[in-house]
Scaffold this active site. Structure first.
Site, PDB file in Angstrom:
ATOM      1  N   LYS A  78       0.864  -1.175   0.000  1.00  0.00           N
ATOM      2  CA  LYS A  78       0.000   0.000   0.000  1.00  0.00           C
ATOM      3  C   LYS A  78       0.904   1.229   0.000  1.00  0.00           C
ATOM      4  CE  LYS A  78      -3.854   2.050   2.638  1.00  0.00           C
ATOM      5  NZ  LYS A  78      -4.760   1.883   3.797  1.00  0.00           N
ATOM      6  N   SER A 153      -9.688   1.977   2.809  1.00  0.00           N
ATOM      7  CA  SER A 153      -8.801   2.735   1.948  1.00  0.00           C
ATOM      8  C   SER A 153      -7.762   1.885   1.222  1.00  0.00           C
ATOM      9  CB  SER A 153      -8.086   3.801   2.776  1.00  0.00           C
ATOM     10  OG  SER A 153      -7.256   3.193   3.753  1.00  0.00           O
ATOM     11  N   SER A 177     -10.008  -0.398   7.027  1.00  0.00           N
ATOM     12  CA  SER A 177      -9.430  -0.303   5.685  1.00  0.00           C
ATOM     13  C   SER A 177      -8.701  -1.531   5.156  1.00  0.00           C
ATOM     14  CB  SER A 177      -8.485   0.885   5.596  1.00  0.00           C
ATOM     15  OG  SER A 177      -9.239   2.051   5.429  1.00  0.00           O
TER      16      SER A 177
HETATM   17  N1  GLN Z   1     -13.270   4.270   6.172  1.00  0.00           N
HETATM   18  C1  GLN Z   1     -12.672   4.738   7.383  1.00  0.00           C
HETATM   19  C2  GLN Z   1     -12.280   6.193   7.252  1.00  0.00           C
HETATM   20  O1  GLN Z   1     -12.533   6.766   6.225  1.00  0.00           O
HETATM   21  C3  GLN Z   1     -11.502   3.893   7.760  1.00  0.00           C
HETATM   22  C4  GLN Z   1     -10.281   4.187   6.996  1.00  0.00           C
HETATM   23  C5  GLN Z   1      -9.127   3.366   7.413  1.00  0.00           C
HETATM   24  O2  GLN Z   1      -9.265   2.330   8.063  1.00  0.00           O
HETATM   25  N2  GLN Z   1      -7.949   3.845   7.055  1.00  0.00           N
HETATM   26  O3  GLN Z   1     -11.726   6.778   8.140  1.00  0.00           O
END
Ligand code: GLN
Length: 486
Positions: A78, A153, A177
């Protein structure tokens, strides 16, 4: 069998047995990326030359009688993990020119394990999002239906592994995410206990929640990778100094007699009925294996989304203050003075969702609202912790859905942040409490994957992985590949 149909564990075994070289494997995946990435937009950077160098080194090690389970196995990181000599964008214009002077611990450890770096994957900007639509590099497409999101994400990592452009990839999970994109693309995604995997060199979003992990084809692959990245790191002040079990050798622990908690709050309104049916069917598999299913209530858990959307923005508003156009990253053209440099660099460098979070975070931390919002959220976070603690005095693991619905359409929720945030309703609790959790594929709804979530007590990664592995020995959902990418 074509190389991309093999798991990371199988590829490692084949390379060690001399059935094919790591270089052949790397070339195979680089070709697939070449042919497929335009459609999916899963990679921000492809490191073809580096991959071939890594592969030749792995082949030489194997020839010399060295190397382990992951030697010569390709992977993708990532783009939140710092990599020296290679761009690390975090999905943002702010870091679109950023080359880190050092490797993240996760990157360093996987390189030391002999893996081959294929490239860096697309992601929501600064890991803020559930659909991969907030990336400066454009949306990632779900290989199961290219008009749908892969989740976020870590959506680039998810799409890459689901389409077998890479056998395995790293991710990070602040509020879901890793697990949410794993669920929406049919993968096994593991978020370890907070403190298990070093955050050194992992660009910070919300430091008390962020945790690195993996997106893989199976619990077996996830265990192998996790074993390589887990463990104490003195460079991360919240890294836990506890021995790392050999996860991959503990997968066969039986689930017979295991007490499995079913969280009542996860099966109420908002759960798509067909997704709920797939999860129920998975629970029946556990029952047939001799697990005891116990329904229980975690009453504070429905407050996890509002709690998270105070805590995470608060921490991000502080973490992202380092991006000021002065030291590194994007700098605006011809600033008039220092204030102009700050405001325009940040104004031009950050996207809309990141700005929304910084503003929310600054607000909830401000003198007049700190007690009403931030402090209150911390108190609710304690209640959620206490709920989980109590649950784990009664049961060994908790099972439920990972997401309320299968993958949604690209564009369907971008203009409605609250609806988007609610996608993480089942995943955020484990982050607030720092618990290990994974998502494993448990069915297809209209041709789209859905995920089963397994949550365990702190440092029970072995148990969580074994629970998923037991299911994967009985079922073949984790072997399904998007038809267009087989
Ligand atoms: N969807 C969540 C957010 O937008 C989690 C994102 C994540 O785990 N990095 O914060």
């Amino acid at each position: 069998m074509s190389l991309h149909l093999k798991s990371a564990a199988e590829l490692g075994r084949g390379i060690r047995a001399g059935e094919y070289s790591s270089e052949e494997v790397a070339r195979h995946f680089l070709d697939r990326i070449d042919q497929g990435n335009d459609r999916l937009n899963a990679f921000v950077t492809v490191t073809a030359e580096r991959a071939l160098e890594d592969a030749r080194r792995a082949d030489a090690a194997i020839k010399a009688g060295e190397g382990g389970a992951l030697t010569g196995v390709p992977l993708a990181h990532k783009d939140i993990f710092c990599t020296s000599k290679i761009l690390t964008t975090c999905g943002s214009k702010m870091l679109s020119n950023f080359v880190s002077p050092y490797d993240a611990t996760v990157v360093e450890r996987l390189a030391a394990a002999g893996t081959v770096l294929l490239g860096k994957t697309n992601m929501d900007e600064f890991a803020m999002g559930s659909s991969n639509e907030t990336s400066f590099y454009g949306p990632v497409r779900n290989p199961w239906d290219e008009n749908r999101v892969p989740g976020g994400s870590s959506g680039g990592s998810a799409a890459a592994v689901a389409a077998r452009l890479a056998p395995v990839a790293t991710g990070t999970d602040t509020g879901g995410s890793i697990r949410q994109p794993a669920a929406l693309t049919g993968l096994t995604g593991v978020k370890p206990t907070y403190g298990r995997v070093s955050r050194y060199g992992m660009i910070a979003f919300a430091s008390s929640l962020d945790q690195g992990g993996v997106l893989a084809q199976s619990a077996e692959d996830a265990a192998l990778l996790l074993e390589a990245i887990a463990g104490f790191d003195p460079r991360d002040s919240t890294s836990v100094d506890a021995p790392v079990p050999a996860y991959a050798t503990q997968l066969d622990r039986p689930v017979k007699g295991l007490k499995v908690g079913i969280i009542r709050e996860f099966f109420g309104e908002g759960l798509d009925p067909a997704t709920g049916d797939a999860v129920q069917a998975a629970l029946e598999v556990y029952r047939s294996l001799g697990a005891e299913l116990v329904e229980l209530s975690l009453p504070a858990l429905p407050l996890s989304v509002p709690t998270y959307y105070v805590v995470a923005p608060a921490e991000c508003s502080s973490n992202l203050s380092r991006f000021d156009g002065v030291r590194f990253g994007y700098r605006c053209e011809d600033p008039k003075d220092l204030l102009d440099l700050y405001t325009r660099s940040r104004g031009e460098g950050f996207g809309a969702e990141v700005k929304r979070r910084i503003m929310t975070g600054t607000y909830v931390l401000s003198a007049g609202y700190y007690d009403a919002y931030y402090l209150k959220a911390q108190k609710v976070r304690n209640l959620i912790n206490a709920d989980f603690k109590r649950a784990f005095t009664e049961v060994d693991v908790l099972l439920g859905p990972t997401c309320p619905t299968p993958a949604f359409g690209i564009g369907a929720k971008v203009d409605d942040p609250i609806t988007m945030y609610l996608n993480d309703i089942y995943t955020i609790g484990a982050n607030l409490a720092g618990l290990p959790a994974l998502s494993a594929p448990c069915g297809l709804v209209d041709g789209l994957p859905v995920g089963l979530q397994v949550i365990g007590p702190h440092f029970a990664e072995s148990r969580v992985l074994a629970v998923a592995h037991a299911y994967q020995r009985e079922t073949d959902w984790h072997r399904r590949i998007p038809p267009a990418w087989a």
